[in-house]
Enzyme design. Structure first.
Site, PDB file in Angstrom:
ATOM      1  N   LYS A  19      -5.511  -6.089   2.434  1.00  0.00           N
ATOM      2  CA  LYS A  19      -5.881  -5.058   1.558  1.00  0.00           C
ATOM      3  C   LYS A  19      -4.955  -5.271  -0.174  1.00  0.00           C
ATOM      4  CE  LYS A  19      -2.485  -0.792   2.769  1.00  0.00           C
ATOM      5  NZ  LYS A  19      -1.180  -1.966   2.322  1.00  0.00           N
ATOM      6  N   ASN A  20      -3.741  -5.822   0.090  1.00  0.00           N
ATOM      7  CA  ASN A  20      -2.328  -5.943  -0.241  1.00  0.00           C
ATOM      8  C   ASN A  20      -2.979  -6.729  -1.262  1.00  0.00           C
ATOM      9  OD1 ASN A  20      -0.752  -3.532   0.468  1.00  0.00           O
ATOM     10  ND2 ASN A  20      -0.084  -4.739   2.524  1.00  0.00           N
ATOM     11  N   CYS A 114       2.500   5.386   1.950  1.00  0.00           N
ATOM     12  CA  CYS A 114       2.877   5.784   2.824  1.00  0.00           C
ATOM     13  C   CYS A 114       4.329   6.613   3.183  1.00  0.00           C
ATOM     14  CB  CYS A 114       2.535   4.971   4.138  1.00  0.00           C
ATOM     15  SG  CYS A 114       1.059   4.600   5.241  1.00  0.00           S
ATOM     16  N   ARG A 119      11.692   4.464  -1.716  1.00  0.00           N
ATOM     17  CA  ARG A 119      10.173   2.937  -2.345  1.00  0.00           C
ATOM     18  C   ARG A 119      10.391   3.795  -4.548  1.00  0.00           C
ATOM     19  NH1 ARG A 119       4.195   2.766   0.974  1.00  0.00           N
ATOM     20  NH2 ARG A 119       5.230   1.294   0.075  1.00  0.00           N
ATOM     21  N   ASP A 302       5.158  -5.745   7.154  1.00  0.00           N
ATOM     22  CA  ASP A 302       3.960  -4.561   7.525  1.00  0.00           C
ATOM     23  C   ASP A 302       3.982  -4.452   9.415  1.00  0.00           C
ATOM     24  OD1 ASP A 302       3.531  -4.106   5.293  1.00  0.00           O
ATOM     25  OD2 ASP A 302       2.322  -5.458   4.648  1.00  0.00           O
ATOM     26  N   ARG A 394      -6.614   3.825   5.556  1.00  0.00           N
ATOM     27  CA  ARG A 394      -6.380   3.262   4.225  1.00  0.00           C
ATOM     28  C   ARG A 394      -6.878   1.722   4.409  1.00  0.00           C
ATOM     29  NH1 ARG A 394      -1.101   6.641   3.118  1.00  0.00           N
ATOM     30  NH2 ARG A 394      -2.028   8.689   2.507  1.00  0.00           N
TER      31      ARG A 394
HETATM   32  N1  EPU Z   1      12.136  -1.431  -4.149  1.00  0.00           N
HETATM   33  C1  EPU Z   1      13.535  -0.843  -5.071  1.00  0.00           C
HETATM   34  N2  EPU Z   1      13.098  -0.590  -6.598  1.00  0.00           N
HETATM   35  C2  EPU Z   1      11.374  -1.855  -7.230  1.00  0.00           C
HETATM   36  C3  EPU Z   1      10.514  -2.245  -5.980  1.00  0.00           C
HETATM   37  C4  EPU Z   1      11.335  -1.874  -4.496  1.00  0.00           C
HETATM   38  O1  EPU Z   1      14.324   0.042  -5.059  1.00  0.00           O
HETATM   39  O2  EPU Z   1      11.824  -1.190  -8.505  1.00  0.00           O
HETATM   40  C5  EPU Z   1      12.672  -1.401  -3.248  1.00  0.00           C
HETATM   41  C6  EPU Z   1      12.263  -1.346  -2.123  1.00  0.00           C
HETATM   42  O3  EPU Z   1      12.182   0.764  -2.015  1.00  0.00           O
HETATM   43  C7  EPU Z   1      11.438  -2.007  -1.073  1.00  0.00           C
HETATM   44  C8  EPU Z   1      11.899  -3.190  -1.318  1.00  0.00           C
HETATM   45  O4  EPU Z   1      12.560  -2.798  -2.787  1.00  0.00           O
HETATM   46  O5  EPU Z   1      12.885  -1.081  -0.297  1.00  0.00           O
HETATM   47  C9  EPU Z   1      10.721  -4.206  -1.266  1.00  0.00           C
HETATM   48  O6  EPU Z   1       9.383  -3.174  -2.266  1.00  0.00           O
HETATM   49  P1  EPU Z   1       8.088  -4.227  -2.722  1.00  0.00           P
HETATM   50  O7  EPU Z   1       8.446  -3.929  -3.963  1.00  0.00           O
HETATM   51  O8  EPU Z   1       8.199  -5.146  -2.030  1.00  0.00           O
HETATM   52  O9  EPU Z   1       6.571  -2.863  -1.622  1.00  0.00           O
HETATM   53  P2  EPU Z   1       5.896  -2.070  -2.399  1.00  0.00           P
HETATM   54  O10 EPU Z   1       5.131  -3.472  -3.392  1.00  0.00           O
HETATM   55  O11 EPU Z   1       6.603  -1.059  -2.348  1.00  0.00           O
HETATM   56  C10 EPU Z   1       4.382  -3.548  -0.565  1.00  0.00           C
HETATM   57  C11 EPU Z   1       3.283  -3.672   0.065  1.00  0.00           C
HETATM   58  C12 EPU Z   1       3.676  -2.920   1.142  1.00  0.00           C
HETATM   59  C13 EPU Z   1       4.794  -4.093   2.033  1.00  0.00           C
HETATM   60  C14 EPU Z   1       5.522  -4.442   1.042  1.00  0.00           C
HETATM   61  C15 EPU Z   1       6.512  -5.369   2.152  1.00  0.00           C
HETATM   62  C16 EPU Z   1       0.934  -2.794  -1.188  1.00  0.00           C
HETATM   63  C17 EPU Z   1       0.160  -1.441  -1.743  1.00  0.00           C
HETATM   64  N3  EPU Z   1       2.697  -2.711  -0.219  1.00  0.00           N
HETATM   65  O12 EPU Z   1       4.605  -2.668  -0.938  1.00  0.00           O
HETATM   66  O13 EPU Z   1       2.358  -2.972   1.878  1.00  0.00           O
HETATM   67  O14 EPU Z   1       5.005  -3.387   3.208  1.00  0.00           O
HETATM   68  O15 EPU Z   1       4.981  -4.489  -0.495  1.00  0.00           O
HETATM   69  O16 EPU Z   1       6.119  -7.184   1.720  1.00  0.00           O
HETATM   70  O17 EPU Z   1       1.047  -3.951  -1.562  1.00  0.00           O
HETATM   71  C18 EPU Z   1       1.357  -1.795   4.059  1.00  0.00           C
HETATM   72  O18 EPU Z   1       0.591  -2.443   3.586  1.00  0.00           O
HETATM   73  O19 EPU Z   1       1.063  -1.032   4.948  1.00  0.00           O
HETATM   74  C19 EPU Z   1       2.263  -1.630   3.108  1.00  0.00           C
HETATM   75  C20 EPU Z   1       3.158  -0.036   3.313  1.00  0.00           C
END
Ligand code: EPU
Length: 415
Positions: A19-20, A114, A119, A302, A394
């Protein structure tokens, strides 16, 4: 979703595409000047939502679930993605990087997805600014403009998967070289880099914490197969352990699963690996363990929620510390309804293993909470009724069909 627990999962199953990875690769096609074909996409709601967004932007698509998606981006002249489209998935923020790279202009509403904490996307925006884009963030929309997108140095304050991917997307078409420091190393970062390189991009270092991207003026057509889903693999491994079953998962990449495999072995579960399969079998009593989520190659956030469900019946007291998302705990109340003994202290879940969980009506609040409740339902005595199952769709392809093929008693009713 109705699950009658207590049936050990037995047999063989093939994992779906990631998915990701899928949600990064699909928008990335917008960077190409020619049609691309993507294979092994999971047939999940996030994929459907992204295809719809590409169509609205003017791309032509042909999707045969389970086989391929072809995207012809040549007519994609749109650059605005309203909230009605972004609210369906978190990964809609990748349209920012992809559209910025494509035409130097993107207007994308803040993403839905989610609710597992605040975030923010400040690091993504900081990255675009480092490439020379003007960013305005108002009224729930991000406006990004760049007459010339120029490669630059991007230093992330924290490791961010989304930020790393978004900057890689924009940088693939920027003039010059972009260097991302403190980059995420997740398998889907490497997969996106491989996809970009298949289109003729020059991405080096993906999988390490420094990624170099030399922007290209032209990216060409390719056919690409996305990697198997690390989290679906992990969820199935946990479900097998939870039901004391014997399951072989085919088509997965065992090295992506090391953090989970190590914890299952520590619990006393038997895990054996081949090149592209993993077998999970029981071996006496399952022991309590301590888990801390970390960026890859650490224990993935995850899998934190399904792992918590598994530990509810392990012997002794376990701890599960969530370091990535501050509010990824909404499954705990539901697990308590099923008889789990759990307490949340700051960001650590204390779990005292119980002999039995009991079926109860429970509600899903986010994708992986859904996976946790399915695992708990499979372990519990009696019938578990799971509401709001659309969250599960999803990210998990045909979950009840797959679990049923392994012997689970699980079905869905529309109410
Ligand atoms: N963060 C910030 N600022 C930013 C970006 C991130 O403060 O600009 C913080 C976030 O709030 C969080 C941490 O940094 O506390 C890590 O966030 P990250 O950006 O790595 O996560 P994401 O891109 O929002 C993706 C996956 C998530 C998965 C995370 C961690 C997608 C669409 N989402 O989220 O997937 O948990 O990386 O591996 O790829 C899921 O599949 O259930 C899911 C939530």
């Amino acid at each position: 979703m109705l699950i009658t627990g207590g049936h050990p999962l037995m047999g063989e199953i093939t994992v779906s595409g990631g998915k990701n990875t899928a949600v990064a690769v699909i928008p990335a096609v917008l960077l190409c000047d020619e049609p691309c074909t993507i294979e092994n996409l999971p047939d999940i709601d996030d994929v459907h939502a992204l295809i719809e967004i590409l169509q609205r932007l003017g791309a032509e698509t042909e999707y045969v679930p389970g086989r391929y998606l072809t995207v012809d981006p040549r007519g994609a002249n749109g650059y605005r993605v309203p909230f009605s489209l972004t609210k369906r998935l978190r990964a809609s923020y990748y349209l920012l990087g992809a559209l910025l790279g494509r035409g130097g202009r993107a207007e994308v509403a803040y993403p839905g997805g989610c609710d597992i904490g605040s975030r923010p996307i400040d690091q993504h925006l900081k990255g675009f600014s480092a490439l020379g884009a003007q960013i305005e963030d108002r009224g729930g929309m991000v406006y990004a403009n760049a007459e010339r997108l120029l490669g630059g140095d991007v230093f992330f304050d924290m490791v961010t998967v989304g930020g790393t991917i978004n900057v890689m997307l924009a940088a693939a078409r920027a003039e010059g070289t972009t260097v991302i420091y403190n980059a995420a190393k997740e398998p889907h970062i490497v997969d996106l880099a491989n996809f970009l390189n298949s289109m003729g991009a020059r991405v080096k270092g993906a999988g390490t914490d420094v990624i170099r991207i030399r922007g290209m003026q032209h990216l060409h057509s390719c056919t690409y197969t996305v990697i198997p889903d690390q989290i679906e693999t992990g969820t199935l491994m946990i479900a097998a352990a939870a039901t004391r079953g014997d399951v072989t998962i085919h088509g997965c990449i065992p090295t992506h699963m090391e953090a989970l495999t190590a914890k299952l072995l520590e619990m006393g579960v038997r895990v054996t690996e081949n090149d592209d399969s993993i077998r999970v079998r029981p071996q006496g009593e399952q022991r309590a363990v301590n888990v801390k989520t970390q960026v890859y190659p650490g224990f993935p956030t995850d899998l934190q929620q399904p792992m918590t469900a598994l530990l509810c019946m392990a012997h002794g007291t376990s701890t599960v510390c969530e370091t990535i998302f501050e509010q990824r705990f909404k499954h705990l109340d539901e697990l308590r309804r099923m008889g789990a003994h759990i307490k949340l202290v700051d960001r650590t879940v204390l779990i005292e293993g119980v002999r039995e969980l009991y079926g109860a009506p429970v509600t899903v609040t986010d994708l992986r909470a859904g996976a946790a409740l399915v695992v708990a339902g499979l372990m519990a005595k009696g019938v578990t009724e799971i509401y709001e199952t659309s969250y599960i769709d999803r990210g998990y392809e045909r979950i009840e069909e797959k679990l049923r093929s392994l012997g689970a008693e699980i079905r869905r009713e529309k109410i």
